[in-house]
Design a protein around this motif. Sequence first.
Motif, mmCIF file in Angstrom:
data_model
loop_
_atom_site.group_PDB
_atom_site.id
_atom_site.type_symbol
_atom_site.label_atom_id
_atom_site.label_comp_id
_atom_site.label_asym_id
_atom_site.label_seq_id
_atom_site.Cartn_x
_atom_site.Cartn_y
_atom_site.Cartn_z
ATOM 1 N N ASP A 55 0.833 -1.217 0.077
ATOM 2 C CA ASP A 55 0.030 0.210 0.077
ATOM 3 C C ASP A 55 0.872 1.341 0.059
ATOM 4 O O ASP A 55 0.484 2.399 -0.386
ATOM 5 N N ASP A 56 1.990 1.096 0.470
ATOM 6 C CA ASP A 56 3.187 2.252 0.560
ATOM 7 C C ASP A 56 3.771 2.546 -0.713
ATOM 8 O O ASP A 56 4.329 3.443 -0.803
ATOM 9 N N THR A 57 3.672 1.653 -1.619
ATOM 10 C CA THR A 57 4.483 1.626 -2.891
ATOM 11 C C THR A 57 4.257 2.794 -3.730
ATOM 12 O O THR A 57 5.107 3.424 -4.057
ATOM 13 N N PRO A 58 2.943 3.190 -4.088
ATOM 14 C CA PRO A 58 2.913 4.175 -4.972
ATOM 15 C C PRO A 58 3.263 5.568 -4.365
ATOM 16 O O PRO A 58 4.177 6.333 -4.975
ATOM 17 N N HIS A 59 3.194 5.974 -2.828
ATOM 18 C CA HIS A 59 4.025 6.592 -2.486
ATOM 19 C C HIS A 59 5.613 6.952 -2.517
ATOM 20 O O HIS A 59 6.079 7.926 -2.783
ATOM 21 N N HIS A 60 5.977 5.687 -2.413
ATOM 22 C CA HIS A 60 7.533 5.607 -2.444
ATOM 23 C C HIS A 60 7.860 6.012 -3.907
ATOM 24 O O HIS A 60 8.744 6.750 -4.180
ATOM 25 N N LEU A 61 7.321 5.301 -4.858
ATOM 26 C CA LEU A 61 7.551 5.774 -6.475
ATOM 27 C C LEU A 61 7.376 7.028 -6.501
ATOM 28 O O LEU A 61 8.208 7.770 -7.501
ATOM 29 N N ALA A 62 6.347 7.599 -6.100
ATOM 30 C CA ALA A 62 6.188 9.020 -6.303
ATOM 31 C C ALA A 62 7.248 10.173 -5.873
ATOM 32 O O ALA A 62 7.668 11.050 -6.590
ATOM 33 N N ARG A 63 7.797 9.941 -4.597
ATOM 34 C CA ARG A 63 8.605 10.576 -4.142
ATOM 35 C C ARG A 63 10.085 10.234 -4.978
ATOM 36 O O ARG A 63 10.832 11.525 -4.930
ATOM 37 N N ILE A 64 10.398 9.156 -5.280
ATOM 38 C CA ILE A 64 11.648 8.961 -6.176
ATOM 39 C C ILE A 64 11.407 9.802 -7.237
ATOM 40 O O ILE A 64 12.264 10.342 -7.899
#
Length: 268
Positions: free
Chosen positions: A251-260
Amino acid sequence: MIGSRLRHLRLQRNLRQDAAAAAVDGSVSKISRMERGLTPLQRQDLTDLLALYGVTDPAQREVLISVAVGERDPAWWDDHDVPLEETVLWHHEHASDLIRTFDPLQLPDLLQTEEYARAATLARHYPAPLTDATENAVKNVLRRQDARTARLWAVIDEPVLWRPIAGDLAMHLRQLDALIAATEARDITVQILPGDSPFQPCSAPFTIFRVPGKRQTLAIRHYTSDVIDLVAMERYGLLWDQLIGVAHCRDDTPHHLARIRRTLGEHR
C-alpha cells in the motif's frame, strides 16, 4: 515449429543430416521430412536426436517433446529463435498462477517499458549485442507481458529505482510513471526493499513460478544464462519470505515511487 528447432540444433552442432539419420537408425530423407514438419515425430527419435545435439537438460528436452507428441499446443516461445532455456522459463511463466520475482539490478522484465527493456538488454551485455538480437529480446519481453495471466508479485531493491540505465533520466522517469500505473492493477503487487534495510541479500535475480498441480519452480539468472533449480527451491522460498518481511508494504509503494520520481524529476 519443432522440426525447425531440430534443424537449428543440428546446425549449431555442425552436423550433417546423415549423422542425425544414423542416430535414429533412419534415412536422410526421414530427417529432412522431420525438419520440414512433414512426418509425425516419435518420442524415441526425438530423445535420440536431442542427445546427439547435446540437449541433456530434462526440462529442455521435455518442453520440446511435449509439443512434438501433442501433449500441449505450441506457442510463440517454442520458435527456434528463442533460446531453449528461455523457452522452458516462459512455458513455466505462462502456466503459472503466481509469479514471484526479485531483481537487485534492474526492474523485472514483466514490468519494463519497451525503451527500458531495450536499455536493460544492452546494459546486460558487453560488447553490445547486434541490433537484431537486441530488438528480438525486446520483442520477447513485450510478448511475455501480453501473454501473462498469472498474478505478479515483485520485490524491487530501492537503488534500482534511483539509478537510470546508461544515465538516461528522461527514459527512467517514463519507466517510473509506468511502474506507478502498474501498481493500480489488481493482479500486480510491488514492494520496495528500502535502501537502508538491515537485510540486503547478496542474491542473483530469481523468480519462483507456482504452477497449479505441480512443484514450484525456481529460475535464477546467472551471468551466462537462466537456469531452473528445484534443489534450491526451499532456500529461496525462505529468502522470499525474508524479503517481503522487510520490504515496504504494497500500500505504501505508490507513495515511495512518487517520491523517487519527484526527486529525480527535479534534477532534469
